[in-house]
Scaffold this motif. Structure first.
Motif, PDB file in Angstrom:
ATOM      1  N   PRO A  55      -6.945   5.891 -27.981  1.00 35.82           N
ATOM      2  CA  PRO A  55      -6.344   5.011 -28.585  1.00 35.82           C
ATOM      3  C   PRO A  55      -5.482   5.425 -29.588  1.00 35.82           C
ATOM      4  CG  PRO A  55      -8.649   5.174 -28.846  1.00 35.82           C
ATOM      5  CD  PRO A  55      -8.272   6.080 -27.712  1.00 35.82           C
ATOM      6  N   GLU A  56      -5.486   6.701 -30.285  1.00 31.25           N
ATOM      7  CA  GLU A  56      -4.880   6.879 -31.345  1.00 31.25           C
ATOM      8  C   GLU A  56      -3.387   7.198 -30.830  1.00 31.25           C
ATOM      9  OE1 GLU A  56      -7.150   8.444 -29.808  1.00 31.25           O
ATOM     10  OE2 GLU A  56      -6.535  10.623 -29.616  1.00 31.25           O
ATOM     11  N   ASN A  57      -3.253   7.308 -29.844  1.00 28.23           N
ATOM     12  CA  ASN A  57      -1.705   7.318 -28.964  1.00 28.23           C
ATOM     13  C   ASN A  57      -1.080   6.278 -28.408  1.00 28.23           C
ATOM     14  OD1 ASN A  57      -1.582  10.322 -29.610  1.00 28.23           O
ATOM     15  ND2 ASN A  57      -3.129  10.697 -28.051  1.00 28.23           N
ATOM     16  N   VAL A  58      -1.665   5.173 -28.557  1.00 26.24           N
ATOM     17  CA  VAL A  58      -0.803   3.885 -28.313  1.00 26.24           C
ATOM     18  C   VAL A  58      -0.838   3.026 -29.513  1.00 26.24           C
ATOM     19  CG1 VAL A  58      -1.438   1.752 -26.887  1.00 26.24           C
ATOM     20  CG2 VAL A  58      -2.495   4.015 -26.183  1.00 26.24           C
ATOM     21  N   LEU A  59       0.418   2.406 -29.734  1.00 21.78           N
ATOM     22  CA  LEU A  59       0.767   1.557 -30.658  1.00 21.78           C
ATOM     23  C   LEU A  59       1.114   0.125 -29.995  1.00 21.78           C
ATOM     24  CD1 LEU A  59       1.759   0.903 -33.831  1.00 21.78           C
ATOM     25  CD2 LEU A  59       4.081   1.572 -32.926  1.00 21.78           C
ATOM     26  N   GLY A  60       0.099  -0.684 -30.465  1.00 26.94           N
ATOM     27  CA  GLY A  60       0.371  -2.097 -30.234  1.00 26.94           C
ATOM     28  C   GLY A  60       0.968  -2.875 -31.147  1.00 26.94           C
ATOM     29  N   ILE A  61       2.340  -3.466 -30.549  1.00 27.11           N
ATOM     30  CA  ILE A  61       3.020  -4.461 -31.803  1.00 27.11           C
ATOM     31  C   ILE A  61       2.948  -5.656 -31.433  1.00 27.11           C
ATOM     32  CG2 ILE A  61       5.569  -4.325 -32.564  1.00 27.11           C
ATOM     33  CD1 ILE A  61       6.068  -1.588 -31.614  1.00 27.11           C
ATOM     34  N   LEU A  62       2.514  -6.387 -32.562  1.00 26.08           N
ATOM     35  CA  LEU A  62       2.399  -7.885 -32.508  1.00 26.08           C
ATOM     36  C   LEU A  62       3.869  -8.587 -33.084  1.00 26.08           C
ATOM     37  CD1 LEU A  62      -0.464  -6.506 -32.965  1.00 26.08           C
ATOM     38  CD2 LEU A  62      -1.156  -8.930 -33.656  1.00 26.08           C
ATOM     39  N   MET A  63       4.323  -9.160 -32.075  1.00 25.13           N
ATOM     40  CA  MET A  63       5.750  -9.882 -32.556  1.00 25.13           C
ATOM     41  C   MET A  63       5.809 -11.474 -32.696  1.00 25.13           C
ATOM     42  SD  MET A  63       7.956  -6.973 -30.608  1.00 25.13           S
ATOM     43  CE  MET A  63       6.731  -6.965 -29.320  1.00 25.13           C
ATOM     44  N   PRO A  64       4.934 -12.008 -33.380  1.00 29.77           N
ATOM     45  CA  PRO A  64       5.151 -13.473 -33.289  1.00 29.77           C
ATOM     46  C   PRO A  64       6.424 -14.070 -33.679  1.00 29.77           C
ATOM     47  CG  PRO A  64       3.793 -12.570 -35.040  1.00 29.77           C
ATOM     48  CD  PRO A  64       4.093 -11.659 -34.544  1.00 29.77           C
ATOM     49  N   TYR A  65       6.754 -15.429 -33.053  1.00 31.61           N
ATOM     50  CA  TYR A  65       7.736 -16.052 -33.878  1.00 31.61           C
ATOM     51  C   TYR A  65       7.150 -17.498 -34.363  1.00 31.61           C
ATOM     52  CZ  TYR A  65      12.194 -18.950 -33.842  1.00 31.61           C
ATOM     53  OH  TYR A  65      13.238 -19.724 -34.014  1.00 31.61           O
ATOM     54  N   GLN A  66       7.635 -17.893 -35.337  1.00 34.09           N
ATOM     55  CA  GLN A  66       6.994 -19.055 -35.951  1.00 34.09           C
ATOM     56  C   GLN A  66       6.345 -20.256 -35.309  1.00 34.09           C
ATOM     57  OE1 GLN A  66      10.158 -20.503 -38.535  1.00 34.09           O
ATOM     58  NE2 GLN A  66      11.414 -21.394 -36.958  1.00 34.09           N
TER      59      GLN A  66
END
Lengths: 274, 305
Positions: A55-66
């Motif tokens: 898990p420490e080697n995975v980056l989850g990116i949350l990219m919401p629009y309005q």
């Protein structure tokens, strides 16, 4: 007739974890970046990547629009919490709107595609910073139906889900222990409020996957599938969609001029010397 | 000739196109097999090169007198070695070959006759086709080499039986396909069935060595095994993981299997040749006629509405 798409999720997980490790490892990578939407596809990819790389080697990116549903963000946050992967949230509204303001006439499909491609820009930029690969989240149902944005959510470096139908992916998700609310969620690209895949296409994944399996994997003819009891309208519609979306499953077409041309007769494996 | 020999199965993951790295892996694995007391070590198909070579076949190919070949032959002075290579013929035709090396020399080189060129396979585009298949004598007895797809043509194992083989090695790059078998690949299920069936039916030992690892998303499922002349496994390696394991086999099993069911003794070679010649001459009944042409799909669909 019912087509049995049951898989052994533990076995498939083993194969996919091996795939993620080996295919990334050959290129010197042992880290992944994933766009987390709170939907099933990116959740399953995140669970698999966490198993493969830690898990420490995975980056989850949350990219919401309005206009993204608030539930999407909280579900994605739940995935981060449960898998223990690292996360980063970046609103794409200013980025997307900088362009969308210039094209006020753009319909919701165009707007949705712009958002998907903004997310792609962020994922690939972050993957370079992280020394990680962008992990794909497109499944076989989507790929066959072309239900995705070219160079948007389809863009990735390696994709563990690309040969699994949605029905099979759901079994994998249940085995991996993804949050119940994500498992039960109505599939949506969440590009506009209230959008659902099944509402847009007019048929369920459960039905589409059986038809696709017969057409693609088993090479039945459309008429044979109808004779076996599947609804004629849906079978014909799916046949048309698969043919019409072929361009999305191909690289850009190159005009052949030389004796050895990229994409035609320059045939080299990506894993050459790896 | 010894009744018992020790065989090592080298289930490796070659690096695609990197012959130097693969040669090192072979030499190191051969050493380890010797350490386990093996008389023979068997590597998978194209073990020196990897599988999806495509346009790079000529770059990865070796000649029989290449320095890389000399190194592996030297290593075969103390242990027999079966390995796979892309072979460059002096006339610049390239073959998918299997080599049996022993005593520092090439004992036999088999060039793959059946090159799968359908679905996900494109070997016929990149390799020349071998034209012969024969058993050969080794210090262990009469031996037969097959390369992957050749096992799917039942004539090949049959021919090796007729040619006196007591021990067959099929070296493979078996790709992982099909999820319908649940806890193993669909493609593994068919291979495992064939390995058991051929050895049981023809009364010889059947060595199957498959590679592991991925190339461009294609997985190779491993699961290498030795099946005895009764169709029973003597040794089984794991799916999808590198491994090196050794088992001792006894040729007494071949004798007993063939005494119990003397199928080889009762084979009728002239009968087989005559029937093959008859079929080749076109003197055979045609397959049943196809069903009458169907109406175009569009018309039938309209009629249904």
């Amino acid at each position: 007739m019912k087509v049995d798409l049951t898989i052994d999720p533990a076995f498939v997980t083993g194969v996919l974890v091996d795939f993620l490790r080996r295919e990334a490892g050959k290129f010197g990578f042992s880290k992944g970046v994933i766009g987390l939407s709170g939907g099933l596809d990116s959740t399953v990819s995140a669970y698999l990547a966490a198993r493969a790389y830690g898990p420490e080697n995975v980056l989850g990116i949350l990219m919401p629009y309005q206009t993204s549903s608030p539930g999407s963000v909280s579900d994605a946050e739940e995935v981060v919490k449960r898998t223990g992967i690292r996360s980063w949230k970046v609103e794409i509204t200013p980025m997307a709107d900088a362009y969308l303001q210039r094209v006020p006439e753009a319909d919701r499909v165009r707007r949705g595609n712009v958002m998907a491609r903004c997310r792609m820009i962020i994922l690939f930029d972050q993957s370079q910073k992280e020394g990680a690969l962008v992990i794909g989240t497109s499944n076989k149902s989507e790929a066959m139906l072309g239900y995705s944005t070219w160079f948007g959510d389809m863009a990735s470096s390696i994709n563990p889900l690309g040969d699994l139908y949605k029905t099979q992916e759901r079994q994998l998700a249940a085995f991996l222990g993804v949050p119940e609310q994500i498992l039960k969620k109505t599939p949506s690209a969440d590009l506009w409020a209230g959008q659902t895949v099944e509402g847009e296409l007019g048929f369920s994944y459960e039905l589409a996957d059986q038809i696709l399996y017969l057409l693609v994997d088993e090479r039945w003819r459309g008429e044979e599938i109808i004779e076996a009891g599947f609804p004629a309208e849906t079978v014909m519609q799916i046949e048309k969609i698969v043919a019409a979306s072929q361009y999305k499953r191909a690289l850009p077409t190159v005009a052949k001029l030389s004796r050895r041309t990229v994409g035609i007769d320059f045939q080299l494996s990506r894993d050459w010397n790896r | 000739m010894a009744d018992k020999i020790k065989i090592a199965l080298a289930q490796i993951a070659p690096k695609l196109g990197d012959v130097k790295a693969n040669l090192e892996l072979h030499l190191e694995t051969i050493d380890r097999a010797r350490g386990q007391g093996a008389d023979l070590v068997v590597f998978p198909e194209l073990s020196l090169t990897g599988y999806l070579l495509k346009d790079m076949v000529p770059e990865a190919a070796l000649r029989r007198d290449s320095p890389e070949m000399q190194k592996i032959l030297k290593a075969s002075e103390k242990i027999a070695v079966v390995f796979g290579l892309a072979e460059e013929d002096p006339s610049y035709v390239y073959f998918n070959s299997a080599c049996f090396a022993d005593g520092g020399k090439i004992v036999h080189m088999h060039r793959k006759v059946f090159l799968p060129t359908y679905g996900m396979f494109d070997e016929g585009r990149f390799f020349g086709q071998g034209t012969t298949l024969s058993a050969f004598n080794t210090r262990f007895g009469r031996f037969g080499l097959l390369i992957c797809e050749e096992a799917w043509h039942s004539f090949c194992p049959y021919l090796l039986m007729l040619d006196g083989t007591v021990l067959v090695a099929n070296i493979a790059n078996g790709t992982a396909r099909g999820l319908e078998e649940k806890s193993r690949m669909g493609s593994s299920a068919i291979w495992e069935k064939m390995n058991r069936f051929y050895s049981d039916l023809h009364g010889f030992f059947w060595i199957f060595v498959n590679r592991v690892g991925f190339e461009d998303g294609v997985g190779f499922w491993g699961g290498s095994e030795i099946i005895d002349p009764n169709g029973k496994p003597e040794l089984k390696l794991p799916y999808f993981e590198e491994d090196l394991k050794t088992a001792e086999i006894s040729f007494g099993k071949v004798r007993r299997a063939r005494l119990r069911t003397p199928l080889l003794r009762d084979e009728k070679l002239d009968f087989a040749i005559n029937e093959l010649l008859r079929i080749r001459g076109g003197n055979h009944s045609l397959p049943p006629a196809l069903p009458a042409a169907r109406k175009p799909a569009s018309k039938r669909r309209k009629a249904k509405r």
